[in-house]
Design a protein around this motif. Structure first.
Motif, mmCIF file in Angstrom:
data_model
loop_
_atom_site.group_PDB
_atom_site.id
_atom_site.type_symbol
_atom_site.label_atom_id
_atom_site.label_comp_id
_atom_site.label_asym_id
_atom_site.label_seq_id
_atom_site.Cartn_x
_atom_site.Cartn_y
_atom_site.Cartn_z
ATOM 1 N N ILE A 27 0.853 -1.193 0.000
ATOM 2 C CA ILE A 27 0.000 0.000 0.000
ATOM 3 C C ILE A 27 0.885 1.238 0.000
ATOM 4 O O ILE A 27 1.632 1.473 0.952
ATOM 5 C CB ILE A 27 -0.939 -0.002 1.229
ATOM 6 C CG1 ILE A 27 -1.646 -1.354 1.392
ATOM 7 C CG2 ILE A 27 -1.939 1.149 1.097
ATOM 8 C CD1 ILE A 27 -2.382 -1.864 0.180
ATOM 9 N N ASN A 64 -5.835 3.616 2.747
ATOM 10 C CA ASN A 64 -6.272 2.370 3.364
ATOM 11 C C ASN A 64 -7.005 1.522 2.338
ATOM 12 O O ASN A 64 -7.863 2.018 1.606
ATOM 13 C CB ASN A 64 -7.206 2.639 4.545
ATOM 14 C CG ASN A 64 -6.521 3.380 5.683
ATOM 15 O OD1 ASN A 64 -5.299 3.552 5.683
ATOM 16 N ND2 ASN A 64 -7.309 3.816 6.644
ATOM 17 N N VAL A 65 -6.653 0.245 2.310
ATOM 18 C CA VAL A 65 -7.205 -0.693 1.343
ATOM 19 C C VAL A 65 -7.563 -1.978 2.081
ATOM 20 O O VAL A 65 -6.839 -2.397 2.989
ATOM 21 C CB VAL A 65 -6.173 -1.006 0.221
ATOM 22 C CG1 VAL A 65 -6.736 -2.000 -0.783
ATOM 23 C CG2 VAL A 65 -5.746 0.275 -0.489
ATOM 24 N N GLU A 77 -2.998 -0.475 5.718
ATOM 25 C CA GLU A 77 -2.750 0.965 5.768
ATOM 26 C C GLU A 77 -1.475 1.295 5.004
ATOM 27 O O GLU A 77 -0.785 0.408 4.510
ATOM 28 C CB GLU A 77 -2.633 1.401 7.229
ATOM 29 C CG GLU A 77 -3.876 1.111 8.050
ATOM 30 C CD GLU A 77 -3.667 1.367 9.526
ATOM 31 O OE1 GLU A 77 -4.594 1.892 10.154
ATOM 32 O OE2 GLU A 77 -2.584 1.046 10.064
ATOM 33 N N THR A 78 -1.164 2.586 4.934
ATOM 34 C CA THR A 78 -0.011 3.071 4.187
ATOM 35 C C THR A 78 1.261 2.312 4.547
ATOM 36 O O THR A 78 1.608 2.181 5.711
ATOM 37 C CB THR A 78 0.192 4.572 4.453
ATOM 38 O OG1 THR A 78 -0.974 5.272 4.037
ATOM 39 C CG2 THR A 78 1.395 5.108 3.687
ATOM 40 N N ALA A 92 -10.862 0.178 -1.795
ATOM 41 C CA ALA A 92 -10.209 1.337 -1.181
ATOM 42 C C ALA A 92 -11.154 1.907 -0.128
ATOM 43 O O ALA A 92 -12.277 2.309 -0.452
ATOM 44 C CB ALA A 92 -9.892 2.387 -2.236
ATOM 45 N N ALA A 113 -6.643 5.895 -2.186
ATOM 46 C CA ALA A 113 -5.485 5.037 -1.940
ATOM 47 C C ALA A 113 -4.729 4.744 -3.223
ATOM 48 O O ALA A 113 -5.293 4.747 -4.315
ATOM 49 C CB ALA A 113 -5.940 3.719 -1.303
ATOM 50 N N PHE A 169 -1.771 1.722 -4.553
ATOM 51 C CA PHE A 169 -1.187 0.445 -4.136
ATOM 52 C C PHE A 169 -0.548 -0.251 -5.329
ATOM 53 O O PHE A 169 -0.852 0.039 -6.497
ATOM 54 C CB PHE A 169 -2.248 -0.457 -3.494
ATOM 55 C CG PHE A 169 -3.459 -0.684 -4.344
ATOM 56 C CD1 PHE A 169 -3.537 -1.760 -5.206
ATOM 57 C CD2 PHE A 169 -4.538 0.207 -4.294
ATOM 58 C CE1 PHE A 169 -4.654 -1.967 -5.998
ATOM 59 C CE2 PHE A 169 -5.662 0.010 -5.079
ATOM 60 C CZ PHE A 169 -5.720 -1.078 -5.943
#
Length: 238
Positions: free
Chosen positions: A193, A197-198, A206-207, A223, A227, A229
């Motif tokens: 990521i 947040n996914v 999270e990131t 998502a 986000a 990713f």
């Protein structure tokens, strides 16, 4: 879930050399975690920030597919094959080290840091002729959809490597969903990521979190905020 592994951002290896601030999802250099040596054919996922004007001096590699994805700023590349290039944010670079190469990577800007992902994937054949490739991606092609940036096939979208691997980038608005069907039986997926947040197959991420999953045929991606990713489908055997 027994067929998954979660690597939270704050569990990564970290080395701050001043000129280089590096986070390692897998064992690298002086950071060793016996449970985090690789994920299938994915050997290295480094999240690097290079200070202005600094970089990696000339050093050798062999029998590794090395992918660089700049996230901010530029990277000046020189190698023993005679390539002298600058990769910019939005580009993807790959080197097949094969029978052996030497290269250097520098931040050419005197007043701006460079952030990049450095990814190593084990190849499916040894001692190939070294090769270099870079392409410029269209960021619109990942807006609320999955943009292929790497595959095993020279004629497909993105760069290609000597491995049955497919990488995709996504930049999703909040609440956007997608399904990813794995392209090859026996492959797994490692998601990283970049921001936001996914949720993937029910796992909240999270990131800068990493998420590996195998023994599955598809991923349900959502998502939960805006986000970005990276999805890396790779063989679980190498």
């Amino acid at each position: 879930m027994k067929n998954t592994v979660v690597h939270k951002a704050d569990t990564r290896g970290h080395a701050d050399h001043g000129w280089l601030n590096a986070y390692h999802s897998f064992s690298f250099a002086s950071w060793y975690n016996p449970e985090r040596v690789q994920f299938g054919s994915l050997r290295v996922l480094n999240d690097d920030t290079i200070a202005a004007g600094m970089g990696f001096g000339t050093h050798p590699h062999d029998n590794m597919e090395i992918i660089s994805i700049p996230l901010e700023g530029d990277l000046a590349h020189t190698d023993s094959m005679g390539n002298t290039e600058t990769i910019k944010t939005g580009d993807v670079q790959v080197m097949s080290a094969g029978s052996g190469i030497k290269h250097s990577e520098f931040n050419p800007n005197p007043d701006q840091r460079t952030k990049l992902l450095q990814i190593w994937v084990y190849p499916n054949q040894q001692n190939v002729e070294p090769r270099y490739q870079q392409i410029t991606l269209n960021p619109e092609d990942r807006k609320n959809k999955l943009q292929q940036i790497l595959s095993p096939n020279a004629e497909d979208a993105g760069v290609w490597i000597h491995q049955d691997a497919w990488f995709h980038l996504g930049k999703f608005d909040k609440e956007v969903t997608a399904t990813y069907d794995l392209k090859k039986e026996g492959n797994g997926m490692y998601a990283f990521i970049l921001s936001g947040n996914v949720t993937i197959n029910g796992q909240d991420l999270e990131t800068r979190d990493g998420f590996g999953i195998w023994d599955t045929t598809s991923l349900d991606i959502k998502a939960t905020t805006d986000a970005e990713f990276l999805l890396m489908e790779i063989p679980m055997q190498h």
